[in-house]
Design a protein around this motif. Structure first.
Motif, mmCIF file in Angstrom:
data_model
loop_
_atom_site.group_PDB
_atom_site.id
_atom_site.type_symbol
_atom_site.label_atom_id
_atom_site.label_comp_id
_atom_site.label_asym_id
_atom_site.label_seq_id
_atom_site.Cartn_x
_atom_site.Cartn_y
_atom_site.Cartn_z
ATOM 1 N N ARG A 12 0.859 -1.189 0.000
ATOM 2 C CA ARG A 12 0.000 0.000 0.000
ATOM 3 C C ARG A 12 0.888 1.229 0.000
ATOM 4 N N SER A 43 -0.933 8.650 0.411
ATOM 5 C CA SER A 43 -2.129 9.310 -0.122
ATOM 6 C C SER A 43 -1.729 10.334 -1.181
ATOM 7 N N ASN A 91 -6.980 -3.216 8.034
ATOM 8 C CA ASN A 91 -7.972 -2.467 7.253
ATOM 9 C C ASN A 91 -7.785 -2.535 5.751
ATOM 10 N N TYR A 138 -6.913 -1.835 2.000
ATOM 11 C CA TYR A 138 -6.716 -0.614 1.213
ATOM 12 C C TYR A 138 -7.676 0.505 1.611
ATOM 13 N N ASN A 139 -8.401 0.319 2.696
ATOM 14 C CA ASN A 139 -9.270 1.369 3.213
ATOM 15 C C ASN A 139 -8.438 2.329 4.070
ATOM 16 N N GLY A 140 -7.477 2.942 3.445
ATOM 17 C CA GLY A 140 -6.549 3.830 4.129
ATOM 18 C C GLY A 140 -5.305 4.018 3.291
#
Length: 297
Positions: free
Chosen positions: A209, A212, A261, A263-265
């Motif tokens: 991941r 942002s 969590n 890829y919810n972040g």
């Protein structure tokens, strides 16, 4: 004499005009007042004074309220019968391939989040009960034919990975040409995959991941300049186990948040790994000075 007669007639005439004007204005005022009070009720004809008793009786009966129910009245809806269950096929305390298939299918549609075990315990019972209640099936907690048919209609045949809790296969991607020689952590942003490549051959692939949009992971060709097994971020005060730094404060490291969590972040710019065993093995193989390439394929 003539003069007084003319004046008298004139006075009477003027008085008559005044009274006529007042009377007319009063009538107009009353008419406008009652007209503004609202809609008048519908006129009902009363029987004539000299009408026959039969006619009067008929008129009186027509004025009385009807005993018949209103045409607009709706009958009360009949209560729906409670759903009934069919014979029990399998349920609590059972085990085997049927239960394993059941758990995998429930997991596909979000009713079961634990590992597929093949044992029908409390967690499976709760999952089946929730599924039954949502679909209007009798809530029993065990599987009958109605429950099984509905579940099969909403799911597909479970894969071997789903039945054995194996991680899904890492998606394939194109290796960047800069990864084809030496020892390189080859990190593909288009597939969210890190590949550990030695001499152009992929040794390990793990899901990763990135940062942002506000704190993106930098792209380009780098090298590992520091390693820290139990690192803690001095900026965000968060743990960064098995950190391998390649660009300023950005590193490849294990992320408990990514593990929990998905890829919810996003990270703060680092390359997060959620597979603890994989990052442990990778940390032990990578040396300071090994290459790092972050790219879009």
């Amino acid at each position: 004499m003539v003069k007084r007669e003319m004046v008298k007639r004139g006075t009477v005439k003027r008085g008559s005009v005044k009274r006529g004007m007042i009377t007319g204005a009063l009538v107009a005022l009353l008419a406008s007042t009652f007209a503004a009070c609202g809609t008048e009720p519908a006129a009902r004809s009363a029987p004539e004074a000299d009408a026959s008793p039969a006619a009067a009786s008929s008129a009186s009966s027509s004025a009385s309220p009807s005993a018949k129910p209103s045409a607009s009245a709706k009958p009360k809806p009949k209560p729906k019968p409670s759903p009934t269950s069919g014979p029990r096929l399998f349920g609590k305390s059972d085990s085997g391939d049927n239960v394993r298939d059941l758990q995998a299918r429930l997991k596909q549609i979000g009713w079961y989040s634990a590992d597929v075990t093949g044992f029908y315990g409390n967690v499976t019972t709760e999952a089946v009960s929730g599924f039954q209640g949502k679909r209007g099936i009798a809530v029993t907690g065990f599987v009958d034919q109605t429950t099984l048919d509905r579940l099969y209609a909403m799911t597909r045949e479970p894969t071997e990975a789903e039945l054995t809790n194996a991680p899904p296969p890492v998606p394939e991607g194109k290796l960047d040409p800069r990864c084809m020689s030496g020892r390189v952590l080859c990190i593909d942003k288009s597939t969210s995959v890190l590949r550990w490549v030695i001499g152009g051959t992929v040794q390990t692939s793990v899901e990763v991941r990135f940062g942002s949009q506000e704190l993106p992971t930098r792209e380009g060709q780098f090298s590992v300049f520091a390693k820290s097994r139990d690192h803690v971020s001095t900026i965000y005060k968060t743990p960064m186990p098995f950190a391998m730094f390649f660009s300023g404060g950005q590193a490849v490291h294990y992320s408990p948040d990514f593990a929990a969590n998905g890829y919810n972040g996003a990270s703060h710019g680092c390359v997060n790994v959620r597979d603890y065993d994989a990052i442990t093995s990778l940390y032990n193989q990578v040396n300071v000075g090994d290459g790092v390439v972050v790219y879009w394929s």
